[in-house]
Write a protein that holds these residues in place. Structure first.
Motif, PDB file in Angstrom:
ATOM      1  N   CYS A   1      33.146  18.381  38.673  1.00 53.56           N
ATOM      2  CA  CYS A   1      32.637  17.273  37.858  1.00 53.56           C
ATOM      3  C   CYS A   1      33.377  15.977  38.172  1.00 53.56           C
ATOM      4  O   CYS A   1      32.763  14.900  38.252  1.00 53.56           O
ATOM      5  N   LEU A   2      34.685  16.076  38.353  1.00 57.35           N
ATOM      6  CA  LEU A   2      35.471  14.883  38.676  1.00 57.35           C
ATOM      7  C   LEU A   2      35.058  14.304  40.024  1.00 57.35           C
ATOM      8  O   LEU A   2      34.931  13.081  40.182  1.00 57.35           O
ATOM      9  N   LEU A   3      34.827  15.182  40.999  1.00 55.35           N
ATOM     10  CA  LEU A   3      34.406  14.718  42.326  1.00 55.35           C
ATOM     11  C   LEU A   3      33.026  14.062  42.266  1.00 55.35           C
ATOM     12  O   LEU A   3      32.796  13.013  42.890  1.00 55.35           O
ATOM     13  N   GLY A   4      32.102  14.641  41.512  1.00 56.94           N
ATOM     14  CA  GLY A   4      30.772  14.050  41.382  1.00 56.94           C
ATOM     15  C   GLY A   4      30.808  12.704  40.681  1.00 56.94           C
ATOM     16  O   GLY A   4      30.121  11.758  41.084  1.00 56.94           O
ATOM     17  N   ALA A   5      31.625  12.591  39.621  1.00 59.05           N
ATOM     18  CA  ALA A   5      31.718  11.312  38.901  1.00 59.05           C
ATOM     19  C   ALA A   5      32.365  10.239  39.768  1.00 59.05           C
ATOM     20  O   ALA A   5      31.952   9.070  39.731  1.00 59.05           O
ATOM     21  N   LEU A   6      33.368  10.626  40.566  1.00 57.15           N
ATOM     22  CA  LEU A   6      34.023   9.653  41.444  1.00 57.15           C
ATOM     23  C   LEU A   6      33.064   9.170  42.530  1.00 57.15           C
ATOM     24  O   LEU A   6      33.013   7.963  42.838  1.00 57.15           O
TER      25      LEU A   6
ATOM     26  N   LEU B   1      30.630   6.740  41.034  1.00 59.78           N
ATOM     27  CA  LEU B   1      31.249   5.445  40.769  1.00 59.78           C
ATOM     28  C   LEU B   1      31.387   4.616  42.044  1.00 59.78           C
ATOM     29  O   LEU B   1      31.109   3.409  42.048  1.00 59.78           O
ATOM     30  N   LEU B   2      31.796   5.266  43.139  1.00 63.14           N
ATOM     31  CA  LEU B   2      31.983   4.537  44.393  1.00 63.14           C
ATOM     32  C   LEU B   2      30.649   4.055  44.966  1.00 63.14           C
ATOM     33  O   LEU B   2      30.577   2.968  45.562  1.00 63.14           O
ATOM     34  N   LEU B   3      29.591   4.839  44.791  1.00 60.38           N
ATOM     35  CA  LEU B   3      28.291   4.425  45.310  1.00 60.38           C
ATOM     36  C   LEU B   3      27.693   3.246  44.551  1.00 60.38           C
ATOM     37  O   LEU B   3      26.818   2.551  45.084  1.00 60.38           O
ATOM     38  N   SER B   4      28.148   3.019  43.334  1.00 60.18           N
ATOM     39  CA  SER B   4      27.605   1.904  42.554  1.00 60.18           C
ATOM     40  C   SER B   4      28.294   0.576  42.856  1.00 60.18           C
ATOM     41  O   SER B   4      27.792  -0.472  42.443  1.00 60.18           O
ATOM     42  N   LEU B   5      29.416   0.583  43.572  1.00 63.33           N
ATOM     43  CA  LEU B   5      30.122  -0.665  43.870  1.00 63.33           C
ATOM     44  C   LEU B   5      29.296  -1.622  44.734  1.00 63.33           C
ATOM     45  O   LEU B   5      29.260  -2.827  44.454  1.00 63.33           O
TER      46      LEU B   5
ATOM     47  N   MET C   1      24.668  12.461  42.684  1.00 62.52           N
ATOM     48  CA  MET C   1      26.072  12.816  42.472  1.00 62.52           C
ATOM     49  C   MET C   1      26.379  13.025  40.994  1.00 62.52           C
ATOM     50  O   MET C   1      27.129  13.933  40.628  1.00 62.52           O
ATOM     51  N   SER C   2      25.805  12.183  40.133  1.00 64.71           N
ATOM     52  CA  SER C   2      26.040  12.363  38.699  1.00 64.71           C
ATOM     53  C   SER C   2      25.353  13.618  38.170  1.00 64.71           C
ATOM     54  O   SER C   2      25.861  14.268  37.251  1.00 64.71           O
ATOM     55  N   SER C   3      24.220  13.999  38.755  1.00 58.48           N
ATOM     56  CA  SER C   3      23.505  15.196  38.301  1.00 58.48           C
ATOM     57  C   SER C   3      24.202  16.478  38.733  1.00 58.48           C
ATOM     58  O   SER C   3      23.976  17.531  38.125  1.00 58.48           O
TER      59      SER C   3
ATOM     60  N   PHE D   1      28.427   0.647  35.527  1.00 57.14           N
ATOM     61  CA  PHE D   1      29.772   0.910  36.032  1.00 57.14           C
ATOM     62  C   PHE D   1      30.717   1.293  34.894  1.00 57.14           C
ATOM     63  O   PHE D   1      31.575   2.173  35.051  1.00 57.14           O
ATOM     64  N   PHE D   2      30.558   0.667  33.743  1.00 57.10           N
ATOM     65  CA  PHE D   2      31.398   0.982  32.589  1.00 57.10           C
ATOM     66  C   PHE D   2      31.188   2.422  32.128  1.00 57.10           C
ATOM     67  O   PHE D   2      32.156   3.164  31.882  1.00 57.10           O
TER      68      PHE D   2
END
Length: 387
Positions: free
Chosen positions: A126-131, A134-138, A253-255, A335-336
């Motif tokens: 889950c941590l890897l997917g959330a990270l 987040l990086l893809l949204s930058l 990634m979030s899914s 992003f928040f």
């Protein structure tokens, strides 16, 4: 035979002793509705005080808030930012984002099943997917263009000096409530109405282009026109596909975190509380995410409006947005929420590691307690497996 004695002792309980259990799975068949309502607050508090359950629900609230905002306002964002039609924007979302999210859920379930992931490995996934999400949204913050110059409204970011000094609209006394935009394609300047462009004549559609209306004799336009009716197209229309690809990868990634986070709840709470925990989870998602998130996104988007249409003296529809503010605040909210999801999963992983470290410490400090079951284990193995 020890297991059978345990079964006999458990089955030999008197009816007065059995209702003393706290779990709703055991007491529900013997309780009336009023008695269950009395027990419910105790079980609810015990479930909400579980740190893993609470953090997983908070992470899913952040993800659901992000999804609710995207599902509600992403078509409008694409229309304004990239000058695409509503049908094309919805087609992109339906063909790219939704299948990517479905694929991410399937991949997450396969990884949990095939790799036999435990709670700690589920939290790491889950941590890897959330990270990754987040990086893809930058890059999304930089994929867009500023609002073009618009003549006829008061607030204009980065206005080009000199256009207001032409003085063409002063003699005409053009009404500010009208909305019939025309665009000068050579300078990418948009006028609120043909009157603001100084146009005095409407050209025949058959003379130029049957699909558009043109205005001529425009004193504010270089060369006098003709200028086509309609707003100017965005200069960033070519970025709509790369933008949607990044949004789709981020959704995938979030899914991926959907199934492992659900397993964290099922493996973290007590057996008798699992049914209630799932119900509380979905209740909190709807109350804390799906209800307020569209309101929050809508309020943030309204603050980026440059020109409001008036109806009966009241504010009605936003005609023009500040594209930079629109993009930064809309993507910033996403992003928040993604940052909140990442923080929750990081705390879950830290708690699970601490619990695992404490268990290993107990094994090292109390070796006798761990060796004692190994002596009598061979006699109990056949009956344990049979039970």
């Amino acid at each position: 035979m020890t297991v059978e004695k345990g079964e006999d002792s458990s089955s030999g309980q008197t009816p007065e002793e059995s209702p003393k259990k706290d779990g709703p799975a055991q007491i529900a068949p013997d309780l009336t509705v009023i008695q269950f309502i009395k027990v419910f607050p105790k079980v609810l508090l015990r479930t909400l005080r579980h740190p893993i359950f609470l953090l997983v629900v908070l992470s899913q609230v952040c993800l659901s808030s992000m999804v609710a905002g995207m599902a509600t306002f992403l078509p409008k964002f694409l229309e304004r930012q990239f000058s695409v039609t509503a049908s094309y924007a919805n087609m992109l979302i339906g063909c790219l984002s939704i299948p990517s999210a479905i694929l991410g859920i399937i991949v997450g379930g396969i990884l949990v099943k095939r790799l036999h992931l435990g709670p700690m490995h589920c939290s790491a996934l889950c941590l890897l997917g959330a990270l990754s999400c987040l990086l893809l949204s930058l890059p999304l913050f930089f994929m867009g263009c500023s609002t073009h110059q618009i003549i006829g409204i008061s607030h204009q970011p980065r206005a080009q000096p000199g256009l207001e000094l032409l003085g063409c609209t002063k003699p005409c006394s053009c009404p500010s409530d009208d909305f019939n935009p025309v665009c000068d394609p050579s300078t990418r300047v948009e006028y609120l109405t043909p009157c603001h462009a100084g146009c005095t004549q409407r050209a025949g559609t058959e003379a130029l282009d049957k699909s558009k209306v043109f205005y001529t004799n425009c004193t504010c336009v270089e060369g006098g026109g003709p200028v086509p009716a309609g707003s100017c197209d965005s200069a960033c229309s070519h970025l709509v596909l790369p933008f949607m690809l990044l949004v789709s990868l981020s959704a995938a990634m979030s899914s991926v975190t959907h199934t492992p986070s659900f397993m964290l709840i099922l493996r973290g709470v007590k057996k008798e509380d699992k049914t209630l925990a799932v119900g509380i989870q979905f209740m909190l998602l709807r109350v804390l995410a799906w209800m307020p998130s569209p309101v929050i996104h809508g309020s943030a988007i309204d603050t980026t409006c440059m020109h409001w249409a008036q109806s009966c003296g009241r504010r009605a529809v936003c005609r023009y947005y500040d594209h930079d503010l629109f993009r930064n605040r809309f993507i910033g909210l996403q992003f928040f929420f993604k940052t909140g999801t990442l923080a929750c999963f990081a705390l879950i992983l830290a708690i699970l590691r601490q619990q695992d470290k404490e268990e290993r410490t107990k094994v090292v400090t109390c070796p006798g307690l761990q060796q004692q079951p190994l002596v009598s284990e061979p006699e109990k193995k056949p009956e344990d497996s049979r039970v």
